[in-house]
Design a protein around this motif. Structure first.
Motif, PDB file in Angstrom:
ATOM      1  N   ARG A 171      58.851  32.867 -29.268  1.00  0.00           N
ATOM      2  CA  ARG A 171      59.185  34.486 -29.145  1.00  0.00           C
ATOM      3  C   ARG A 171      60.039  34.581 -28.016  1.00  0.00           C
ATOM      4  O   ARG A 171      59.484  34.613 -26.677  1.00  0.00           O
ATOM      5  CB  ARG A 171      57.645  34.884 -28.932  1.00  0.00           C
ATOM      6  N   ARG A 294      47.025  36.793 -29.576  1.00  0.00           N
ATOM      7  CA  ARG A 294      48.019  37.579 -30.031  1.00  0.00           C
ATOM      8  C   ARG A 294      48.122  38.971 -29.073  1.00  0.00           C
ATOM      9  O   ARG A 294      49.471  39.362 -28.951  1.00  0.00           O
ATOM     10  CB  ARG A 294      47.691  38.127 -31.339  1.00  0.00           C
ATOM     11  N   ASP A 298      51.830  39.741 -27.547  1.00  0.00           N
ATOM     12  CA  ASP A 298      52.333  41.194 -27.921  1.00  0.00           C
ATOM     13  C   ASP A 298      52.494  42.063 -26.796  1.00  0.00           C
ATOM     14  O   ASP A 298      53.611  42.828 -26.375  1.00  0.00           O
ATOM     15  CB  ASP A 298      51.335  42.178 -28.663  1.00  0.00           C
ATOM     16  N   GLU A 302      56.432  43.529 -25.005  1.00  0.00           N
ATOM     17  CA  GLU A 302      56.478  44.670 -24.853  1.00  0.00           C
ATOM     18  C   GLU A 302      57.088  44.799 -23.248  1.00  0.00           C
ATOM     19  O   GLU A 302      57.936  45.682 -22.973  1.00  0.00           O
ATOM     20  CB  GLU A 302      55.156  45.632 -24.982  1.00  0.00           C
TER      21      GLU A 302
END
Length: 310
Positions: A171, A294, A298, A302
């Motif tokens: 990611r 998760r 996340d 952000e």
């Protein structure tokens, strides 16, 4: 879930799990009072329920239901089966509710992070993560050594640079760039370089990689080889030397961001930024991510959106 040994005791052939849809239809029909009512609740046809119950009866070799004037009536065998299976379904429903509640992020997340990025970017943001997810625990290992996530049982790694590992997902968060900087005191004493060529006349604080000093990469494509009196194999150490006014350093923006903001260091030779190296979160491929993992991914994705250059 009914274990194989119990399933064998309850149903011939040990295939209770295979009978699960038929058992569901049986219980729903009894609860609703008729195949028609059960079918309406399930959004299907009465014949579908009737056929599944018939298959269950054929498998067990006993009659379970009789269509009476007031709807479905249970035989003695059906009554005994219903009482047991109905309790089992209630247990399953309760277990599912518990599992749903368990999806609130909680538990331990083990994180490996590159030293500089972990220290300068990840660690300062952990208090906000802790407030957002009070039931999640973090173990953070800061190291520039290669970490095998699977072998060392880490959930996530914050990595700088490209990597090619088919076992991992990636990611992207942004890029880590470096810039030339010095303290105001040093610049008052030695002057502010206006061109890259002028860096040659300054005290250059070197990054040690083993016994070698990393060259300074210039936007023109050229290089400078720092040969000054001070060097360190740690960017935090170089930052301290730079703050002390001992020379010019080439440091990650993240490492000196607060120093620049408060005026303790000054960025030199503004130019189109160093392309830098990608910063990514890596995690094992092919796994259903736990809610706690998760939540970590996340949250920091952000955070990166507002704090890292793309």
């Amino acid at each position: 879930m009914v274990g194989p040994s119990r399933a064998h005791g309850l149903c011939r052939g040990g295939k209770a799990l295979d009978l699960w849809p038929s058992l569901q239809s049986f219980v729903q029909s009894v609860r609703s009072g008729s195949f028609s009512a059960a079918a309406r609740d399930a959004g299907t046809t009465p014949s579908a329920f009737s056929k599944k119950v018939a298959r269950l009866e054929a498998h067990l070799g006993v009659r379970l239901l009789i269509r009476g004037a007031k709807g479905l009536e249970l035989t003695p065998e059906g009554q005994e089966l219903f009482q047991r299976v109905d309790r089992a379904f209630e247990d399953v429903e309760d277990a599912c509710m518990q599992a749903t509640r368990a999806t609130e992020p909680r538990g331990l997340v083990r994180v490996s992070a590159a030293m500089d990025t972990g220290r300068d970017w990840l660690m300062p943001r952990i208090p906000r993560f802790a407030r957002a997810y009070p039931h999640v625990e973090l173990e953070v290992s800061l190291s520039d050594r290669f970490v095998d996530l699977l072998a060392e049982r880490f959930d996530v790694a914050l990595r700088v640079g490209e990597f090619d590992d088919g076992r991992l997902m990636r990611r992207r968060l942004g890029r880590m760039r470096r810039c030339f900087c010095a303290s105001p005191a040093y610049l008052r004493a030695r002057g502010v370089p206006r061109r890259y060529e002028e860096l040659a006349g300054h005290v250059k604080l070197a990054y040690l990689r083993g016994t070698q000093r990393d060259p300074w990469e210039l936007p023109s494509g050229g290089r400078l080889h720092p040969q000054g009196p001070f060097a360190s194999d740690n960017n935090a150490g170089l930052r301290q030397l730079t703050l002390a006014g001992l020379g010019v350093a080439w440091l990650p923006e993240l490492t000196i961001a607060e120093d620049v903001q408060r005026g303790a260091l000054q960025v030199l030779l503004e130019h189109p930024p160093d392309p830098g190296m990608p910063i990514s979160l890596a995690f094992p491929q092919g796994r259903l991510l736990a809610p706690r993992v998760r939540a970590f991914l996340d949250f920091f994705a952000e955070e990166a959106r507002t704090s890292l250059r793309p």
